[in-house]
Scaffold this motif. Structure first.
Motif, PDB file in Angstrom:
ATOM      1  N   ILE A   1       0.852  -1.197   0.000  1.00  0.00           N
ATOM      2  CA  ILE A   1       0.000   0.000   0.000  1.00  0.00           C
ATOM      3  C   ILE A   1       0.884   1.243   0.000  1.00  0.00           C
ATOM      4  CG2 ILE A   1      -1.937  -1.129   1.149  1.00  0.00           C
ATOM      5  CD1 ILE A   1      -0.999   0.150   3.760  1.00  0.00           C
ATOM      6  N   TRP A   2       0.258   2.383  -0.250  1.00  0.00           N
ATOM      7  CA  TRP A   2       0.968   3.655  -0.224  1.00  0.00           C
ATOM      8  C   TRP A   2       1.134   4.145   1.211  1.00  0.00           C
ATOM      9  CZ3 TRP A   2       3.067   4.566  -4.717  1.00  0.00           C
ATOM     10  CH2 TRP A   2       2.402   4.171  -5.891  1.00  0.00           C
TER      11      TRP A   2
ATOM     12  N   ALA B   1       0.860   7.024   4.085  1.00  0.00           N
ATOM     13  CA  ALA B   1      -0.256   7.935   4.331  1.00  0.00           C
ATOM     14  C   ALA B   1      -0.101   9.226   3.541  1.00  0.00           C
ATOM     15  CB  ALA B   1      -0.368   8.229   5.825  1.00  0.00           C
TER      16      ALA B   1
ATOM     17  N   ALA C   1      -0.586   8.498  -0.297  1.00  0.00           N
ATOM     18  CA  ALA C   1      -1.981   8.185  -0.609  1.00  0.00           C
ATOM     19  C   ALA C   1      -2.819   9.446  -0.774  1.00  0.00           C
ATOM     20  CB  ALA C   1      -2.573   7.302   0.481  1.00  0.00           C
ATOM     21  N   GLN C   2      -2.362  10.537  -0.182  1.00  0.00           N
ATOM     22  CA  GLN C   2      -3.061  11.810  -0.309  1.00  0.00           C
ATOM     23  C   GLN C   2      -2.591  12.608  -1.525  1.00  0.00           C
ATOM     24  OE1 GLN C   2      -5.495  13.237   1.303  1.00  0.00           O
ATOM     25  NE2 GLN C   2      -5.715  12.211   3.265  1.00  0.00           N
TER      26      GLN C   2
ATOM     27  N   SER D   1     -12.995   6.812   1.608  1.00  0.00           N
ATOM     28  CA  SER D   1     -11.900   7.050   2.549  1.00  0.00           C
ATOM     29  C   SER D   1     -11.280   8.424   2.305  1.00  0.00           C
ATOM     30  CB  SER D   1     -10.812   5.978   2.391  1.00  0.00           C
ATOM     31  OG  SER D   1      -9.657   6.306   3.144  1.00  0.00           O
TER      32      SER D   1
ATOM     33  N   GLY E   1      -8.564   9.183   3.332  1.00  0.00           N
ATOM     34  CA  GLY E   1      -7.121   8.966   3.323  1.00  0.00           C
ATOM     35  C   GLY E   1      -6.521   8.875   1.946  1.00  0.00           C
ATOM     36  N   VAL E   2      -7.342   8.854   0.881  1.00  0.00           N
ATOM     37  CA  VAL E   2      -6.804   8.780  -0.478  1.00  0.00           C
ATOM     38  C   VAL E   2      -7.291   9.962  -1.294  1.00  0.00           C
ATOM     39  CG1 VAL E   2      -6.635   6.265  -0.436  1.00  0.00           C
ATOM     40  CG2 VAL E   2      -8.696   7.333  -1.338  1.00  0.00           C
TER      41      VAL E   2
ATOM     42  N   LEU F   1      -4.359   1.102  -5.687  1.00  0.00           N
ATOM     43  CA  LEU F   1      -4.358   1.310  -4.233  1.00  0.00           C
ATOM     44  C   LEU F   1      -3.821   0.095  -3.477  1.00  0.00           C
ATOM     45  CD1 LEU F   1      -7.808   3.098  -3.841  1.00  0.00           C
ATOM     46  CD2 LEU F   1      -5.549   4.116  -3.422  1.00  0.00           C
TER      47      LEU F   1
ATOM     48  N   ILE G   1     -11.327  -0.380   2.220  1.00  0.00           N
ATOM     49  CA  ILE G   1     -10.376   0.717   2.019  1.00  0.00           C
ATOM     50  C   ILE G   1     -10.203   1.542   3.274  1.00  0.00           C
ATOM     51  CG2 ILE G   1     -12.100   2.314   1.051  1.00  0.00           C
ATOM     52  CD1 ILE G   1      -9.895   3.484  -0.688  1.00  0.00           C
TER      53      ILE G   1
ATOM     54  N   TYR H   1      -6.645   2.727   4.662  1.00  0.00           N
ATOM     55  CA  TYR H   1      -6.288   4.137   4.463  1.00  0.00           C
ATOM     56  C   TYR H   1      -7.042   5.099   5.376  1.00  0.00           C
ATOM     57  CZ  TYR H   1      -3.756   2.699   0.251  1.00  0.00           C
ATOM     58  OH  TYR H   1      -2.868   2.115  -0.633  1.00  0.00           O
TER      59      TYR H   1
END
Length: 268
Positions: free
Chosen positions: A93-94, A96, A99-100, A132, A134-135, A208, A262, A266
């Protein structure tokens, strides 16, 4: 109206043998497997960048990855457990912060199709963003004139292909920068039977870090490998589940379980 399995398979642009994956070879019931050379010869190699395409829309960069994938198919370690991809046992995963800031461009090479692709990408990304906070997928149109994997001003590129055996394909967070793109088959994306938005939302799910839901043993078919971790109970309607792999949804739409999945990775 429920579409037939044949139509669904055509829609996703899979090879007739699921790229010679477990469903066609019968690994689950112990039937004979092809040799590696037979498997390699039967696996679609994308003429765009010479990557091997397995499981319908997942690219493998080079023969080393293809051989590792083959070994996992012929020697599966089944576990009876939306799922996230894992690499060496860790979630793929990315961070934090990254991911933004999931930036992308859309190639001018789409020509008259470009506006529709831009719209479908934004709508597909919005599905995950709505689930989410978070993305954040961010479209940078200033990079469209040089929208390739060589453009370091964006995280990934969205580029057209034609004549491929898939509708679209994507990448995982662990994918090398040099092959980090979403390729869209302009021959099929608008005639697939599904909305372009949902197809691209599915591909952005891979971006993702999410795997095909039908690799779980509960699906009873289309097993891919064990490199994943369950996030939610099995969801046959998931946006990440191919309908022709015993899926229970026909429109490739996002479910409540997808949104829960998700958020578990995230944040909400």
């Amino acid at each position: 109206m429920k579409r037939t399995t044949t139509r669904a398979a055509t829609v996703l642009g899979l090879a007739a043998t699921l790229s010679m994956g477990a469903a066609s070879l019968g690994y689950a019931d112990g039937s004979d497997e092809p040799t590696y050379q037979e498997y390699k010869a039967s696996t679609y190699q994308d003429p765009t960048d010479r990557q091997y395409i397995v499981n319908g829309d997942i690219p493998l960069a080079g023969e080393k990855q293809l051989r590792e994938f083959y070994q996992e198919l012929v020697n599966p370690q089944y576990e009876s457990q939306l799922i996230v991809n894992t690499v060496y046992g860790k979630d793929d995963i990315w961070s934090a912060s990254q991911a933004q800031n999931l930036t992308y461009c859309v190639s001018d090479s789409f020509g008259s199709d470009k506006a529709a692709i831009v719209s479908a990408m934004q709508a597909g990304g919005n599905q995950w963003e709505a689930a989410s906070s978070g993305v954040d997928f961010t479209y940078d149109s200033s990079q469209d004139a040089s929208c390739t994997t060589r453009n370091s001003n964006v995280l990934f590129s969205v580029e057209p292909v034609s004549g491929a055996n898939y509708v679209a394909r994507a990448f995982f967070p662990s994918t090398a920068t040099s092959t980090r793109n979403v390729l869209v088959n302009t021959d099929q994306i608008f005639s697939s039977g599904w909305s372009a938005e949902n197809v691209l939302a599915h591909e952005l799910g891979h971006a993702l870090g999410f795997r095909h839901e039908h690799t779980r043993p509960e699906a009873g078919t289309c097993f891919e490998d064990n490199n994943w971790r369950p996030l939610t109970p099995y969801d046959s309607s998931s946006i990440m589940h191919y309908p022709q792999c015993n899926g229970s949804s026909d429109d490739l739409s996002m479910t409540a379980a997808d949104r829960e999945g998700i958020r578990s990775v995230y944040g909400s």
